[in-house]
Write an enzyme that holds these catalytic residues in place. Structure first.
Site, PDB file in Angstrom:
ATOM      1  N   ALA A   1      30.169  54.987  46.314  1.00 31.70           N
ATOM      2  CA  ALA A   1      30.427  54.576  47.188  1.00 31.70           C
ATOM      3  C   ALA A   1      30.007  55.006  48.483  1.00 31.70           C
ATOM      4  CB  ALA A   1      31.873  53.535  47.578  1.00 31.70           C
TER       5      ALA A   1
ATOM      6  N   GLU B   1      34.566  46.653  35.005  1.00 28.18           N
ATOM      7  CA  GLU B   1      35.418  47.058  35.403  1.00 28.18           C
ATOM      8  C   GLU B   1      35.561  46.675  36.723  1.00 28.18           C
ATOM      9  OE1 GLU B   1      38.012  46.527  37.921  1.00 28.18           O
ATOM     10  OE2 GLU B   1      38.519  48.721  38.134  1.00 28.18           O
TER      11      GLU B   1
ATOM     12  N   CYS C   1      42.101  46.860  42.766  1.00 19.60           N
ATOM     13  CA  CYS C   1      41.501  46.091  41.942  1.00 19.60           C
ATOM     14  C   CYS C   1      43.059  44.570  41.196  1.00 19.60           C
ATOM     15  CB  CYS C   1      40.716  46.103  40.801  1.00 19.60           C
ATOM     16  SG  CYS C   1      39.417  47.633  41.671  1.00 19.60           S
TER      17      CYS C   1
END
Length: 457
Positions: A158, A230, A264
């Site tokens: 990122a 994922e 997550c």
């Protein structure tokens, strides 16, 4: 599009560093170099690969404080959480080094008139796109498994934690990993699509939103590349009639706010039966309302900022939209008047289908509390989601909770009377829109290998 990336401290708004994007030619050269390094690495014995993985774990421990401080500056993690993340990653290396040679060893089977052998051959260069919420863990999770399997690894991290990706690249070199075998690509999304298409890239993995996963899977499918995804989730933590309410409240607050609510497998939807609903909501809201916003570089507890102001603003809009559609705010719910990407611990009730708080992933410190009639209704609501990454059950009848988790909870991971992150020796991954494929527990080492059959007369 900008030709450079700026990383910004979300607690202060200050610029940390600036990184130039690679040119297309530099990207091609990096992919070729990674492939060339793989050609040698695939011939290295399993035990020797394990030694390098073990050394990476030690290098992580040796660099823990420097790396933890960098992660906290880049994404706003509480400094204690950053240190714990490094320890988890070192433990993943230890597990992989110990288990890899066993899991990847040749297997022999009886076949008519001979011997059958299954050998696990590495595929080649594996490309990973990873998010910012765990700048070390998200990378180590897929990279170490694939290095153990004999593959080369490319990383697009990122943009807001570019420094963490480059820190890991330097760390692996210090640990003795061959040059170019683990390579960070500082690139934009258009360049990323071309990486997926490159003939030398043999597999693709991403951790991110379900919308990002669809785009990556479609790009990879065009070129017949295997993927492991994922993706997002909206994990339900179910409080049954016979739950220990004190335990449920304490655990659910921690599960919702860990990593500033940006996990997550965070506890996100809290499905509580009528028998416990009023008591749970009262205690849970008091604890959430008492959570103070803190400077993440100094505090071991409390609530740090979200990773970026745009993410904070998106979360605030999801809350406003949910309220407009019938939800009520019991605490929090307003962007604070202070510097940084902060958002308060927030509790929503009267949450129902059609609201973002029910249907979508709220990736920040916002809890959605949903009333269920009874245990059966609670399990129905838990499964009423397009996601399926994690979840939890609170019940004093552990055997019954285990049965519900195993046979009725449509998700990849279920915590019973506790909240857990992924751990090295247990598989991790989702179903439905939370993706497919598994990491950890030995499973990740075999996602990108060729299980090759040998028939020997």
């Amino acid at each position: 599009m900008s030709s450079a990336i700026k990383t910004i401290n979300p607690a202060t708004g200050d610029v940390i560093d600036t990184y130039d994007l690679m040119t297309d030619e530099e990207v091609k050269t990096a992919i070729r170099a990674c492939h060339d390094a793989f050609e040698s690495w695939r011939l290295v014995s399993l035990d020797d690969r394990a030694d390098r993985i073990r050394a990476i774990g030690q290098a992580l421990r040796d660099s823990k404080e420097d790396f933890a401080q960098l992660m906290t500056r880049e994404v706003g993690k509480l400094i204690g959480d950053s240190r714990q993340e490094i320890e988890l990653c070192a433990a993943i290396c230890d597990f992989t080094a110990a288990q890899g040679p066993k899991d990847l060893a040749d297997e022999e089977r009886d076949i008519p008139d001979g011997k059958g052998v299954i050998t696990y051959a590495p595929l080649g260069v594996i490309y990973g796109m990873q998010p910012w919420n765990f700048p070390c863990y998200q990378v180590i999770r897929y990279a170490v498994a694939n290095l153990m399997a004999g593959n080369g690894v490319l990383l697009k991290h990122a943009s807001n934690c570019t420094g963490s990706g480059l820190f890991l690249q330097d760390l692996m070199a210090r640990a003795g990993l061959p040059d170019d075998l683990f390579t960070v690509l500082v690139i934009d999304h258009d360049q990323s699509d071309r990486v997926i298409a490159d003939d030398l890239v043999r597999g693709v993995t991403i951790t991110g939103s379900d919308s990002a996963g669809r785009v990556v899977a479609q790009q990879a499918a065009k070129h017949l590349k295997k993927t492991v995804l994922e993706l997002g989730s909206n994990d339900a933590y179910v409080v049954l009639d016979d739950a220990d309410i004190d335990l449920a409240v304490e655990t659910c607050v921690a599960g919702r706010l860990y990593n500033n609510g940006q996990t997550c497998v965070a506890a996100k939807r809290f499905v509580v039966t009528e028998a416990n609903y009023d008591t749970f909501v009262d205690r849970f809201t008091k604890k959430m309302a008492a959570m103070e916003m803190v400077n993440p570089s100094e505090a071991e507890s409390g609530l740090g900022p979200m990773a970026r102001t745009d993410l904070r603003d998106d979360l605030a809009e999801q809350v406003r939209d949910s309220v407009a559609k019938g939800a009520r705010v019991l605490c929090g719910g307003e962007v604070p008047d202070r510097k940084g990407a902060y958002y308060p611990a927030t509790v929503l009730v009267d949450v129902a289908p059609g609201q973002p708080a029910y249907d979508d992933e709220l990736f920040g410190p916002v809890a959605s509390v949903i009333r269920a009639k009874d245990d059966e209704d609670a399990m129905r609501i838990a499964n009423d989601s397009r996601y399926g990454l994690g979840g939890g059950i609170f019940s004093k009848d552990t055997a019954r909770a285990r049965e519900l988790a195993a046979r009725h909870f449509d998700t990849g991971m279920v915590c019973i009377n506790k909240y857990n992150l992924a751990i090295p020796n247990m598989p991790f991954g989702g179903v439905k829109n939370s993706g497919y494929g598994r990491e950890h527990g030995g499973f990740g080492m075999k996602e990108f290998v060729n299980a090759k059959s040998l028939y020997i007369a």
